[in-house]
Write a protein that holds these residues in place. Sequence first.
Motif, PDB file in Angstrom:
ATOM      1  N   UNK A  13     -28.913  38.000  37.128  1.00 48.30           N
ATOM      2  CA  UNK A  13     -27.570  37.932  37.269  1.00 48.30           C
ATOM      3  C   UNK A  13     -27.255  36.388  37.480  1.00 48.30           C
ATOM      4  N   UNK A  14     -26.898  35.546  36.357  1.00 49.42           N
ATOM      5  CA  UNK A  14     -26.809  34.228  36.553  1.00 49.42           C
ATOM      6  C   UNK A  14     -25.613  33.844  37.433  1.00 49.42           C
ATOM      7  N   UNK A  15     -24.651  34.538  37.624  1.00 51.93           N
ATOM      8  CA  UNK A  15     -23.556  34.377  38.449  1.00 51.93           C
ATOM      9  C   UNK A  15     -24.036  34.240  39.836  1.00 51.93           C
ATOM     10  N   UNK A  16     -24.958  35.206  40.255  1.00 53.87           N
ATOM     11  CA  UNK A  16     -25.474  35.241  41.458  1.00 53.87           C
ATOM     12  C   UNK A  16     -26.323  34.230  41.828  1.00 53.87           C
ATOM     13  N   UNK A  47     -26.364  31.239  40.551  1.00 54.42           N
ATOM     14  CA  UNK A  47     -25.358  30.059  40.637  1.00 54.42           C
ATOM     15  C   UNK A  47     -24.945  29.704  41.867  1.00 54.42           C
ATOM     16  N   UNK A  48     -24.506  31.284  42.388  1.00 50.33           N
ATOM     17  CA  UNK A  48     -23.791  31.026  43.822  1.00 50.33           C
ATOM     18  C   UNK A  48     -24.680  30.621  44.842  1.00 50.33           C
ATOM     19  N   UNK A  98     -27.838  23.590  41.148  1.00 51.12           N
ATOM     20  CA  UNK A  98     -28.064  24.167  39.813  1.00 51.12           C
ATOM     21  C   UNK A  98     -26.888  24.199  39.166  1.00 51.12           C
ATOM     22  N   UNK A  99     -26.730  24.201  37.906  1.00 50.70           N
ATOM     23  CA  UNK A  99     -25.569  24.046  37.051  1.00 50.70           C
ATOM     24  C   UNK A  99     -25.662  25.221  36.168  1.00 50.70           C
ATOM     25  N   UNK A 100     -24.205  25.951  36.033  1.00 46.29           N
ATOM     26  CA  UNK A 100     -24.238  27.137  35.369  1.00 46.29           C
ATOM     27  C   UNK A 100     -22.887  27.030  34.837  1.00 46.29           C
ATOM     28  N   UNK A 101     -22.741  26.702  33.456  1.00 43.39           N
ATOM     29  CA  UNK A 101     -21.444  26.620  32.526  1.00 43.39           C
ATOM     30  C   UNK A 101     -21.465  27.657  31.519  1.00 43.39           C
ATOM     31  N   UNK A 102     -21.077  29.050  31.462  1.00 39.03           N
ATOM     32  CA  UNK A 102     -21.542  29.795  30.269  1.00 39.03           C
ATOM     33  C   UNK A 102     -20.324  29.650  29.152  1.00 39.03           C
ATOM     34  N   UNK A 119     -25.367  29.218  27.639  1.00 39.57           N
ATOM     35  CA  UNK A 119     -25.770  30.580  28.482  1.00 39.57           C
ATOM     36  C   UNK A 119     -26.933  30.476  29.446  1.00 39.57           C
ATOM     37  N   UNK A 173     -33.100  21.516  37.813  1.00 43.99           N
ATOM     38  CA  UNK A 173     -33.915  20.408  37.959  1.00 43.99           C
ATOM     39  C   UNK A 173     -34.889  20.387  39.208  1.00 43.99           C
TER      40      UNK A 173
END
Lengths: 209, 190
Positions: free
Chosen positions: B116-119, B121-122, B127-131, B135, B140
């Motif tokens: 669950x990439x939202x989890x 990223x939280x 880390x970076x997550x901008x769906x 995606x 890094x």
Amino acid sequence: RLRKWQSRLRVSDAAERNLAFALSELDRIASQLKLPRHVEEEAARLYREAVRKGLIRGRSIESVIAACVYAACRLLKVPRTLDEIADISRVDKKEIGRSFRFIARNLNLTPKKLFVKPTDYVNKFADELGLSEKVRRRAVAILDEAYEKGLTSGKSPAGLVAAALYIAGLLEDEKRTQREVAEVARVTEVTVRNRYKELVEKLNLKIPV
Amino acid sequence: MVDMSNVKLRIENIVASVDLFTQLNLEKVIEICPNSKYNPEEFPGIICRFEEPKVALLIFSSGKLVVTGAKSVEDIERAVNKLIQMLKKIGAKFGRAPQIDIQNMVFSGDIGMEFNLDAVALSLPNCEYEPEQFPGVIYRVKEPRAVILLFSSGKIVCSGAKSEHDAWEAVRKLLRELEKYGLIEEEEEW
DNA sequence: GCTTTAAAAAGTAAACT
DNA sequence: AGTTTACTTTGTAAAGC
């Protein structure tokens, strides 16, 4: 001595001119997007901090201002798509996106702070589509279930919300065409169709014919 | 202990810089390179493609090269030797062995578990997550220096590593972080 | 910073049928 | 409505603008 003083004056002159230009650009974008004053103020605050931390180096003032506007919208949960901002900015979406990711990294704007609930997009798009409260609640329920079933990871939030509103409209007899929802969400009809297909299949939704 | 038994990595691309220690006359070099392109106005090097081994070479007048698209270090060595044989035919002289430096290795892989990439990223720091833009989660790793793209399917892309060992180390560090923040055992609890 | 080259992941876009 | 091709992201060197 005098030379040094003059060069300092020149530097602060340039800095002031840049700031004035940046703020006028911010004003232009904010008024065209009809942004609330607190969002514009937050964008200005982010921009000053970015300047203070030397984050403008190698980037255009316009791309950083556009990035600050987008970041302020995300922080204050005022839904605006990157496309809407790119439309009225002189710099393209790709460059604004890069500046946005760069300032987010350096101003500690974590994914948590930047997270905007799909619900907020539901209301914005539904407003533009003139959809009822019933349809909105149905769309949110669809999105919640999609999230629980792991169907949303990596997908465009705008595309998911567009498909959820499209489906909710069909279910609540307030149909909007794929073209209409795609337009307000700033995604293509193909994306709406793809998300629609997956949601209907995996959530076992029965669409009235 | 991080369990890496289900993790897979596969080399997709290797980039190397090479020094032939000879000046090259590019106008002469293009004539002996079948599938090549040379427009000094847009790019200072000759762009040449080999079919065997399948690589792309950027050839500069300084005698330096960039070889990309290789799947193994051996492919790069073979490509360099092949080019040297071709250059000898137009009179290039080679006084010493070429120097080859691996600059970047790209791997695709699989962690063997969905995320669950939202989890992610939280909880995962830095880390970076901008769906809306891409995606995957971008993570890094400082040491060894590498970047990992993590997708919800559990598939990954690791780039920037200088060796296969470094790539595995980078993935190991990502898994340690994921485990540390309770993002590993999830399966049902989305 | 840019230009060019390679390759993967998964999503979306553009152009068509 | 659905397909194909192309682009988004990551990293890296080369010489020159």
